[in-house]
Design a protein around this motif. Structure first.
Motif, mmCIF file in Angstrom:
data_model
loop_
_atom_site.group_PDB
_atom_site.id
_atom_site.type_symbol
_atom_site.label_atom_id
_atom_site.label_comp_id
_atom_site.label_asym_id
_atom_site.label_seq_id
_atom_site.Cartn_x
_atom_site.Cartn_y
_atom_site.Cartn_z
ATOM 1 N N GLU A 59 25.773 12.919 85.720
ATOM 2 C CA GLU A 59 25.704 12.160 84.465
ATOM 3 C C GLU A 59 26.513 10.870 84.558
ATOM 4 O O GLU A 59 26.070 9.807 84.102
ATOM 5 C CB GLU A 59 26.200 13.039 83.315
ATOM 6 N N GLU A 60 27.688 10.941 85.162
ATOM 7 C CA GLU A 60 28.524 9.739 85.307
ATOM 8 C C GLU A 60 27.844 8.697 86.184
ATOM 9 O O GLU A 60 27.879 7.498 85.889
ATOM 10 C CB GLU A 60 29.882 10.121 85.886
ATOM 11 N N ALA A 61 27.209 9.149 87.255
ATOM 12 C CA ALA A 61 26.521 8.220 88.161
ATOM 13 C C ALA A 61 25.347 7.552 87.465
ATOM 14 O O ALA A 61 25.101 6.351 87.634
ATOM 15 C CB ALA A 61 26.041 8.965 89.401
ATOM 16 N N ASN A 62 24.611 8.314 86.666
ATOM 17 C CA ASN A 62 23.462 7.752 85.956
ATOM 18 C C ASN A 62 23.889 6.851 84.801
ATOM 19 O O ASN A 62 23.198 5.877 84.495
ATOM 20 C CB ASN A 62 22.555 8.873 85.456
ATOM 21 N N ASN A 99 18.152 5.783 80.627
ATOM 22 C CA ASN A 99 18.336 6.786 81.678
ATOM 23 C C ASN A 99 18.851 8.074 81.043
ATOM 24 O O ASN A 99 20.055 8.246 80.857
ATOM 25 C CB ASN A 99 19.309 6.287 82.735
ATOM 26 N N ALA A 100 17.942 8.983 80.730
ATOM 27 C CA ALA A 100 18.297 10.214 80.022
ATOM 28 C C ALA A 100 19.257 11.097 80.817
ATOM 29 O O ALA A 100 20.020 11.870 80.239
ATOM 30 C CB ALA A 100 17.035 10.999 79.687
ATOM 31 N N LYS A 101 19.256 10.974 82.132
ATOM 32 C CA LYS A 101 20.136 11.801 82.954
ATOM 33 C C LYS A 101 21.601 11.400 82.810
ATOM 34 O O LYS A 101 22.491 12.099 83.296
ATOM 35 C CB LYS A 101 19.707 11.752 84.424
ATOM 36 N N GLU A 132 16.849 21.808 93.433
ATOM 37 C CA GLU A 132 17.456 22.893 94.208
ATOM 38 C C GLU A 132 18.028 23.981 93.305
ATOM 39 O O GLU A 132 18.127 25.145 93.708
ATOM 40 C CB GLU A 132 18.555 22.328 95.115
ATOM 41 N N ALA A 133 18.389 23.610 92.082
ATOM 42 C CA ALA A 133 18.929 24.596 91.135
ATOM 43 C C ALA A 133 17.845 25.544 90.641
ATOM 44 O O ALA A 133 18.136 26.618 90.114
ATOM 45 C CB ALA A 133 19.581 23.890 89.956
ATOM 46 N N SER A 153 19.957 12.889 92.023
ATOM 47 C CA SER A 153 19.958 13.607 90.755
ATOM 48 C C SER A 153 18.814 14.604 90.690
ATOM 49 O O SER A 153 18.996 15.783 90.369
ATOM 50 C CB SER A 153 19.852 12.618 89.590
ATOM 51 N N ASN A 154 17.606 14.129 90.985
ATOM 52 C CA ASN A 154 16.442 15.014 90.945
ATOM 53 C C ASN A 154 16.530 16.106 92.003
ATOM 54 O O ASN A 154 16.095 17.237 91.773
ATOM 55 C CB ASN A 154 15.159 14.203 91.149
#
Length: 219
Positions: A83-86, A179-181, A68-69, A62-63
């Motif tokens: 978001e779904e994974a987190n 988990n805010a992500k 990279e963005a 995620s990070n």
């Protein structure tokens, strides 16, 4: 930290950045080149001490994607997958109790200690919430990186956190703290539960600070 250690760290950092600049005279450095140089600087200037281990330098998927963005919005499909994974990592309280003691939650919000190499494993960390948010109206010093949380529960109509009507916002708030992500792929908010920054009881107490009608936040 001794003088020679600091000098060595800055020397390594300077060499890495100089090398990057020299190789990019003809063209602008790529995002990967910048990332590689950054990692080289970090690895050369960081050493394990106490609870601070080298794994802190290794970003998870995620990070990594957000890094990279480089500040640009993620492609929608990628953001959704992150978001779904987190969201799958969010652990709701086993006993179904979401709120603790708001007074203890205020102490956690005020506390910025923890997670440094001088702290001991297992010691309670602070949330440092006021660094980014306004929370209680009585606190005059607060950050503005995050939105104001004053009247958080009141504005969302949470007059009784235990009611069925309040359940969606109560569960969302828990998930956001855990988990805010899960709700914003590149959120800068610490993942308090997922990263084991706060334990379950501490999260309950912060929940009470935000949602308990008796909390000064909702007065």
């Amino acid at each position: 930290m001794n003088k020679s250690y600091v000098q060595a760290a800055f020397s390594a950092a300077g060499l890495a950045l100089t090398a990057l600049l020299l190789t990019s005279c003809a063209t602008a450095p790529t995002a990967q080149q910048v990332e590689d140089a950054t990692q080289q600087v970090l690895k050369s200037s960081f050493s394990e001490q106490g609870i601070a281990k080298m794994d802190r330098l290794a970003p998870d998927a995620s990070n990594q994607a957000c890094s990279e963005a480089a500040g640009k919005p993620l492609e929608e499909k990628l953001a959704k997958s992150i978001e779904e994974a987190n969201l799958k990592t969010v652990k709701l309280p086993v006993d179904g109790k979401y709120l603790g003691d708001w007074a203890e939650g205020e102490k956690i919000a005020q506390n910025g200690r923890g997670l440094t190499w001088t702290d001991k494993a297992g010691e309670a960390n602070g949330g440092s919430c006021y660094n980014c948010h306004q929370i209680s109206k009585a606190e005059l010093s607060f950050g503005s990186i995050g939105p104001s949380l004053y009247n958080y529960g009141k504005l969302r109509g949470v007059s009784n956190p235990a009611s069925a009507e309040s359940k969606p916002i109560v569960e969302y708030t828990w998930g956001k703290l855990w988990n805010a992500k899960a709700y914003n792929a590149c959120s800068d908010m610490p993942r308090f539960g997922h990263a084991s920054i706060l334990n379950e009881q501490q999260i309950r107490d912060v929940m009470a600070l935000l949602l308990d009608p008796k909390s000064p936040v909702n007065q």
